[in-house]
Design an enzyme around this catalytic site. Structure first.
Site, PDB file in Angstrom:
ATOM      1  N   ASN A   1      46.206  42.905  40.801  1.00 62.54           N
ATOM      2  CA  ASN A   1      45.152  43.655  40.115  1.00 62.54           C
ATOM      3  C   ASN A   1      44.131  42.671  39.549  1.00 62.54           C
ATOM      4  OD1 ASN A   1      44.158  46.282  38.837  1.00 62.54           O
ATOM      5  ND2 ASN A   1      44.277  44.929  37.057  1.00 62.54           N
ATOM      6  N   GLU A   2      42.870  42.867  39.925  1.00 66.29           N
ATOM      7  CA  GLU A   2      41.779  42.030  39.405  1.00 66.29           C
ATOM      8  C   GLU A   2      42.179  40.546  39.397  1.00 66.29           C
ATOM      9  OE1 GLU A   2      39.333  45.180  36.595  1.00 66.29           O
ATOM     10  OE2 GLU A   2      40.722  43.786  35.616  1.00 66.29           O
TER      11      GLU A   2
ATOM     12  N   CYS B   1      42.984  27.277  36.471  1.00 65.55           N
ATOM     13  CA  CYS B   1      44.203  26.784  35.834  1.00 65.55           C
ATOM     14  C   CYS B   1      44.296  25.273  36.014  1.00 65.55           C
ATOM     15  CB  CYS B   1      45.423  27.471  36.456  1.00 65.55           C
ATOM     16  SG  CYS B   1      46.985  27.047  35.648  1.00 65.55           S
TER      17      CYS B   1
ATOM     18  N   GLU C   1      37.811  51.171  40.147  1.00 64.87           N
ATOM     19  CA  GLU C   1      37.877  51.462  38.712  1.00 64.87           C
ATOM     20  C   GLU C   1      36.477  51.555  38.135  1.00 64.87           C
ATOM     21  OE1 GLU C   1      40.076  48.814  36.221  1.00 64.87           O
ATOM     22  OE2 GLU C   1      41.742  48.600  37.624  1.00 64.87           O
TER      23      GLU C   1
ATOM     24  N   TRP D   1      36.781  46.370  25.377  1.00 65.38           N
ATOM     25  CA  TRP D   1      36.816  44.916  25.348  1.00 65.38           C
ATOM     26  C   TRP D   1      35.446  44.272  25.085  1.00 65.38           C
ATOM     27  CZ3 TRP D   1      33.657  43.882  29.460  1.00 65.38           C
ATOM     28  CH2 TRP D   1      33.654  44.813  30.510  1.00 65.38           C
TER      29      TRP D   1
ATOM     30  N   GLU E   1      44.921  48.696  25.538  1.00 65.53           N
ATOM     31  CA  GLU E   1      43.871  49.554  26.081  1.00 65.53           C
ATOM     32  C   GLU E   1      43.939  50.982  25.546  1.00 65.53           C
ATOM     33  OE1 GLU E   1      42.820  47.484  30.301  1.00 65.53           O
ATOM     34  OE2 GLU E   1      44.725  48.559  30.231  1.00 65.53           O
ATOM     35  N   LYS E   2      44.541  51.180  24.372  1.00 66.65           N
ATOM     36  CA  LYS E   2      44.683  52.540  23.857  1.00 66.65           C
ATOM     37  C   LYS E   2      43.350  53.166  23.463  1.00 66.65           C
ATOM     38  CE  LYS E   2      46.054  51.032  19.153  1.00 66.65           C
ATOM     39  NZ  LYS E   2      46.143  49.583  19.454  1.00 66.65           N
TER      40      LYS E   2
ATOM     41  N   HIS F   1      40.590  52.601  25.301  1.00 63.21           N
ATOM     42  CA  HIS F   1      39.793  52.669  26.529  1.00 63.21           C
ATOM     43  C   HIS F   1      39.750  54.118  26.986  1.00 63.21           C
ATOM     44  CE1 HIS F   1      38.439  51.956  30.631  1.00 63.21           C
ATOM     45  NE2 HIS F   1      38.330  50.657  30.388  1.00 63.21           N
TER      46      HIS F   1
END
Length: 687
Positions: free
Chosen positions: A158-159, A167, A316, A324, A364-365, A367
């Site tokens: 995902n994404e 990194c 999405e 965010w 993400e509550k 969102h």
């Protein structure tokens, strides 16, 4: 480069017409809620659901335990209700047991510090340990569900790279060494490419090279550019690792969700796109930008470019506010439909949201979701249901392509190199140049494809090159051939300055494009962001223009000045030039024009290039046409044309079109009024 080809109408196998759906996280809810949810999904017109995106810990609660009971139930439940599944591999975030047993997989940032579990993507993309465990999980999921009747497509991770693209741990360093050895073969070739004679940086062995971590001064630009390339390739290899496993067991299309958006820049999706069976994108309005809505149109056009003009998937976006940004702006009534249908107008055959049901816990509550905390007795839910009905009515549009005769070039490598740590002005950014050009075209009613410099340009009447900093001699030849054959090209400042090794072309700017443009620039003279530059026209056909940020000491060789700086560091010096090149025309813009100035200049240039704007085509009128989007999609087989008209303004507009409004079924004859905030989708009568 070719993306996965689909015959018209079959973007996602098993779904006829448009798909409409969401991410769903059943692991956050009890089984009774699952049954309620699928019933409501049917009410909303949902026919595609992405599940198991973050399911690793649910499927594999311990290293030695696999439990598919809940996922089996959800797959069966969705299938029984006629809803297809976009099945995630579950590898987006490792479970706590894995990071506890193997803390060496955790990512290390450029400052040398480790990032820990508790969020998401707590892994290094180069970690062999992470890849081993991820491979085992993907194998188990693919073996179990490859023949399940609900399965429509595969969603890898995902994404990828959203948080952990760059990194710097030991595994990454080892992988970087291998990548560099493959690219350069010898250390002498690398030293030449990076210009390591500067600041005593010459290497005698590949193993002396580190990833470009934080330094006391600015870092080596060649090293930083190559590390961006490596990091993008490394993430792509992670995707391909999963895809290779899936295709051993399944023939369903495989993809992952791109992030073609203003705040994610670490993946070169031109190199990723050929490996996707479906091009899919995540897009959220970014209210940190001065113009969020035009950026949505740009992102959709770039996603379509990645799909080589074929239909694509909006994996999405949001029904309302995200969670965010510093200020999470909600969407006004009707805005969700305008946003969604703008993506469809610009080529999407699938519209999906994050997420189905608003979470009550976790990061993400707050969102937004299709089903909000307040439930179904809400304006948001009613808009979701209405949009579902619209998407169903749009089934005939599936498989059609956007009609565009202008191209805007976009290159991730120029984003990386052009925004290096040591450059003439930190106020000059790549996206500002790209977005300002695209905004002006949009406000003119001109639809553009956003494509790579290496794509075929021959079908376009006009090609715009905004701040493409990295241009190879081959790239320059490609642009020159296009122009000589009768094309029209517009090049902006900071383009063509360096080659693929970030080495400056000598002899004057704009380097690789100097001969095509017929100009030679001695030096750059950027100005403070608050300064206004006035450009005086060299004939009576133009009015003065305003600009900012940038000036150049420019000399014409065989180009003709069109506008001249009247103030700033170089008064009297040409600011905009044009040159006849073969059968075509090459324009150069040596400053950052304001939006209004770009609108006026591109009005002239598009007219000269023979480009008809959609505003002209449909005789649009109104007090704010800048915010009236008109986009046409044409079916490659039938030739049917659908006109998407989206009025983002606060005042009405009118246009002349005849046909049928496919969302209402009513005929449209001659002049039609588009009310503020309205969307009309009209199937045109045959001409």
């Amino acid at each position: 480069m070719t993306a996965h080809n689909h015959s018209p109408g079959d973007l996602i196998p098993g779904i006829s017409g448009m798909s409409y759906g969401c991410d769903y996280n059943p692991e956050q809810w009890d089984e009774a809620t699952w049954h309620e949810d699928v019933t409501l999904m049917r009410d909303a017109g949902v026919n595609l659901v992405a599940i198991n995106i973050f399911g690793w810990a649910a499927i594999q609660p311990t290293r030695d335990t696999m439990d598919f009971t809940a996922l089996d139930t959800i797959m069966d439940l969705l299938h029984d209700n006629g809803i297809a599944v976009n099945l995630g591999t579950g590898t987006a975030s490792p479970p706590p047991w894995l990071t506890t047993e193997h803390p060496e997989i955790l990512p290390i940032t450029a400052d040398g510090t480790t990032r820990y579990p508790g969020g998401r993507q707590a892994y290094c993309p180069s970690s062999p340990v992470f890849r081993d465990y991820a491979s085992a999980l993907v194998t188990a999921v693919a073996q179990r569900y490859s023949t399940h009747p609900a399965l429509a497509m595969w969603h890898v991770s995902n994404e990828l790279g959203c948080h952990n693209a760059l990194c710097h741990n030991p595994e990454t360093r080892a992988a970087f060494h291998q990548w560099l050895t493959t690219k350069y073969t010898t250390i002498d070739a690398l030293n030449a490419a990076w210009g390591t004679a500067f600041w005593s940086q010459r290497y005698s062995s590949f193993h002396q090279i580190r990833t470009p971590m934080d330094t006391l001064s600015s870092r080596n630009p060649g090293q930083v550019l190559d590390f961006h390339r490596f990091s993008s390739d490394e993430l792509l290899s992670l995707y391909l690792m999963e895809k290779d496993i899936i295709t051993q067991y399944s023939d369903k299309p495989v993809t992952t969700n791109f992030m073609v958006t203003a705040h994610i820049r670490n993946m070169d999706y031109w190199t990723w796109a050929p490996h996707m069976d479906v091009i899919a994108n995540d897009h959220y309005l970014d209210h940190r930008l001065t113009a969020p809505t035009p950026e949505l149109s740009f992102a959709a056009d770039l996603t379509r470019g990645l799909a080589q003009g074929n239909p694509w998937m909006l994996m999405e976006h949001s029904t309302g506010a995200v969670n965010w940004q510093p200020l999470n702006v909600n969407k006004a009534p009707g805005e969700m439909a305008r946003n969604s249908l703008t993506h469809v107008a610009r080529g999407a055959d699938s519209v999906c949201f994050f997420q189905w049901r608003a979470s009550v816990q976790g990061s993400e509550k707050y969102h937004s979701a299709m089903l909000p905390h307040a439930g179904t007795n809400t304006q948001r839910w009613r808009e979701v249901v209405d949009l579902g009905a619209t998407m169903k009515a749009l089934a005939p549009v599936a498989g059609s392509r956007v009609d565009a005769h202008v191209a805007v070039l976009f290159e991730w490598e120029s984003w990386w190199a052009g925004e290096g740590e040591s450059r003439p002005s930190q106020a000059v950014t790549y996206l500002d140049q790209v977005h300002s050009v695209h905004r002006a075209l949009r406000s003119l009613g001109v639809v553009s494809d956003v494509v790579s410099l290496r794509d075929d340009l021959s079908t376009y009447d006009l090609v715009i090159v905004p701040g493409v900093h990295v241009i190879t001699p081959t790239d320059a030849e490609h642009l020159t051939a296009y122009t000589n054959a009768g094309g029209h090209v517009v090049v902006t400042y900071w383009s063509g300055i360096v080659d693929a090794n970030d080495r400056v072309y000598q002899g004057g700017y704009p380097g690789a494009l100097r001969e095509l443009l017929g100009v030679r620039v001695e030096e750059f003279s950027p100005v403070p962001a608050g300064d206004t530059l006035t450009l005086t026209p060299n004939d009576t056909a133009h009015a003065p223009l305003e600009a900012t940020l940038w000036t150049e000491n420019l000399h014409t060789v065989d180009a003709t000045p069109v506008f001249t700086f009247s103030n700033g560091p170089h008064p009297g010096v040409p600011a905009v030039t044009t040159r006849t090149a073969g059968q075509g025309t090459a324009w150069y813009v040596a400053t950052q024009l304001t939006d209004d100035a770009w609108w006026h200049l591109l009005t002239t240039i598009t007219t000269a290039a023979g480009v008809t704007s959609e505003h002209q085509r449909y005789s649009a009128s109104g007090s704010d046409l800048h915010n009236l989007e008109i986009v046409r999609r044409i079916h490659p087989d039938s030739g049917c044309t659908w006109v998407f008209v989206i009025n983002h303004a606060t005042t009405p507009a009118t246009l002349n079109v005849t046909g049928r409004d496919i969302t209402t079924g009513t005929p449209v004859t001659a002049e039609v009024t588009i009310e503020p905030g309205a969307v009309h989708i009209i199937e045109e009568d045959e001409k």
